[in-house]
Design a protein around this motif. Structure first.
Motif, PDB file in Angstrom:
ATOM      1  N   PHE A 196      69.157  54.017  55.468  1.00 19.58           N
ATOM      2  CA  PHE A 196      70.579  53.865  55.636  1.00 19.58           C
ATOM      3  C   PHE A 196      70.687  52.757  56.523  1.00 19.58           C
ATOM      4  O   PHE A 196      70.156  52.773  57.536  1.00 19.58           O
ATOM      5  CB  PHE A 196      71.054  55.388  56.068  1.00 19.58           C
ATOM      6  CG  PHE A 196      72.398  55.417  56.141  1.00 19.58           C
ATOM      7  CD1 PHE A 196      73.333  55.985  55.455  1.00 19.58           C
ATOM      8  CD2 PHE A 196      73.211  54.867  57.323  1.00 19.58           C
ATOM      9  CE1 PHE A 196      74.722  56.113  55.427  1.00 19.58           C
ATOM     10  CE2 PHE A 196      74.597  54.933  57.400  1.00 19.58           C
ATOM     11  CZ  PHE A 196      75.354  55.586  56.463  1.00 19.58           C
ATOM     12  N   THR A 210      75.833  59.936  61.939  1.00 22.20           N
ATOM     13  CA  THR A 210      74.989  58.848  62.165  1.00 22.20           C
ATOM     14  C   THR A 210      73.914  59.315  63.042  1.00 22.20           C
ATOM     15  O   THR A 210      72.510  59.033  62.902  1.00 22.20           O
ATOM     16  CB  THR A 210      75.682  57.491  62.713  1.00 22.20           C
ATOM     17  OG1 THR A 210      76.250  57.769  63.743  1.00 22.20           O
ATOM     18  CG2 THR A 210      76.462  56.787  61.658  1.00 22.20           C
ATOM     19  N   LEU A 213      71.446  61.265  60.785  1.00 18.22           N
ATOM     20  CA  LEU A 213      70.762  60.463  60.122  1.00 18.22           C
ATOM     21  C   LEU A 213      69.468  59.804  61.076  1.00 18.22           C
ATOM     22  O   LEU A 213      68.297  59.738  60.436  1.00 18.22           O
ATOM     23  CB  LEU A 213      71.408  59.486  59.507  1.00 18.22           C
ATOM     24  CG  LEU A 213      72.441  59.823  58.117  1.00 18.22           C
ATOM     25  CD1 LEU A 213      73.412  58.846  58.017  1.00 18.22           C
ATOM     26  CD2 LEU A 213      71.576  59.985  57.186  1.00 18.22           C
ATOM     27  N   ALA A 254      64.128  57.089  55.815  1.00 20.36           N
ATOM     28  CA  ALA A 254      63.856  58.494  55.873  1.00 20.36           C
ATOM     29  C   ALA A 254      62.308  58.677  55.246  1.00 20.36           C
ATOM     30  O   ALA A 254      61.810  59.993  55.600  1.00 20.36           O
ATOM     31  CB  ALA A 254      64.990  59.322  55.406  1.00 20.36           C
ATOM     32  N   VAL A 263      67.476  65.014  57.480  1.00 23.98           N
ATOM     33  CA  VAL A 263      68.038  63.774  57.153  1.00 23.98           C
ATOM     34  C   VAL A 263      69.274  63.779  56.003  1.00 23.98           C
ATOM     35  O   VAL A 263      69.430  62.659  55.835  1.00 23.98           O
ATOM     36  CB  VAL A 263      66.878  62.586  56.975  1.00 23.98           C
ATOM     37  CG1 VAL A 263      66.194  62.506  58.252  1.00 23.98           C
ATOM     38  CG2 VAL A 263      66.277  63.009  55.596  1.00 23.98           C
ATOM     39  N   PRO A 265      72.470  64.195  54.638  1.00 26.42           N
ATOM     40  CA  PRO A 265      73.821  64.562  54.993  1.00 26.42           C
ATOM     41  C   PRO A 265      74.606  65.405  54.504  1.00 26.42           C
ATOM     42  O   PRO A 265      74.048  65.941  53.387  1.00 26.42           O
ATOM     43  CB  PRO A 265      74.511  63.042  54.664  1.00 26.42           C
ATOM     44  CG  PRO A 265      73.643  62.509  53.811  1.00 26.42           C
ATOM     45  CD  PRO A 265      72.400  63.086  53.838  1.00 26.42           C
TER      46      PRO A 265
END
Ligand SMILES: NC(=O)c1ccc[n+]([C@@H]2O[C@H](COP(=O)([O-])OP(=O)(O)OC[C@H]3O[C@@H](n4cnc5c(N)ncnc54)[C@H](OP(=O)(O)O)[C@@H]3O)[C@@H](O)[C@H]2O)c1
Length: 265
Positions: A196, A210, A213, A254, A263, A265
């Motif tokens: 990402f 964020t 993540l 990730a 991780v 979302p």
């Protein structure tokens, strides 16, 4: 570090925004002649060109549409006519499908086969078309660097973007085969698979997303477009002496983070 890019001709596709724009600017700073492509946003591409020229570099913008592969050859021909050949290809352009990155909530069986064909046609065969179009120029020069932009989704997967991840993973096989075939002509080919990435093309996400993540990455931070651009620049330059056929992941990926659920979302 000497990138040996002065006066080299670099084609960065999909460079009107995001990672491509940052990459085009990074090459411009190294003294390369930078050709960048756009699809729907010529004005954004021209802004990138102006930025490179304003910093003393040389750049031009051409249209390339992954959904009309005749435009790939046309774009390459335009650059070759202008600057005599191509030394570096960064195949970064992407057909997201819809208005942006794939929707993680969509069910596999609800993706029409036409979408599979369109996604693989644009993002995998479209990359092969870019490579085909530049190879004769690189072989004639006995030197070339190719960087294919994949995604951590190719290896990590994600609910939803089946066609996108599948098309991206095909780039890894493409690079492995091409590395063997083109290496004898001084051409090195590698893949960058970012996780990402924070870009100017994506609306800012709330910090709680964020942060979540970032918490799942090895470095506990998300890359921005310049982080990825510097990685691409190294692989696609004379500083890369003999690395080929590799998939390089960044710290935003990730793929190596242990608690997978943290991780998503
Ligand atoms: N951002 C991320 O989090 C992330 C993560 C992993 C991998 N990646 C990969 O990194 C690359 C760049 O991503 P990004 O987020 O920087 O993208 P982006 O900012 O959305 O930019 C996409 C670029 O591709 C062009 N484009 C869009 N549709 C196209 C089409 N059908 N044919 C040709 N060009 C087209 C756009 O041109 P116009 O705007 O002029 O239409 C733009 O220049 C992509 O290959 C993507 O898969 C991104």
């Amino acid at each position: 570090m000497d990138t040996a890019l002065e006066d080299r001709v670099v084609l960065v596709t999909g460079a009107s925004t995001g990672i491509g724009a940052a990459t085009a600017r990074a090459y411009g700073q190294e003294g390369a002649l930078v050709a960048l492509t756009y699809r729907n946003n010529p004005e954004k591409a021209e802004k990138v060109v102006s930025g490179i020229e304003g910093a003393g570099g040389r750049a031009l913008a051409v249209r390339l549409d992954l959904e009309d592969l005749s435009t790939v050859e046309e774009a390459v021909d335009t650059v070759v006519q202008q600057w005599g050949g191509i030394d570096v290809l960064v195949a970064n352009a992407v057909r997201w499908g819809g208005d942006g990155p794939p929707d993680p909530s969509i069910r596999f069986e609800d993706v029409p086969l036409e979408e599979w064909q369109a996604m693989i046609g644009a993002n995998l065969i479209g990359a092969a078309a870019q490579v085909r179009a530049v190879l004769s120029s690189m072989r004639a020069r006995g030197w070339g660097r190719i960087v294919l932009i994949s995604s951590s989704v190719a290896e990590e997967g994600l609910p939803g973007p089946g066609p996108y991840g599948t098309a991206k993973s095909g780039l890894h096989g493409l690079a492995r085969s091409l590395a063997w075939e083109a290496g004898r002509d001084g051409i090195l080919v590698n893949v960058v698979a970012p996780g990402f990435t924070l870009t100017d093309s994506r609306p800012p996400l709330p910090a709680f997303i964020t942060d979540k993540l970032a918490a799942g990455t090895p470095t506990r931070r998300l890359s921005d477009a310049d982080d990825v651009a510097r990685l691409v620049l190294f692989l696609g330059s004379g500083a890369n002496g003999n690395l080929t056929g590799e998939v390089v992941r960044d710290g935003s990926s990730a793929a190596r983070a242990p608690p997978r659920r943290s991780v998503t979302p």
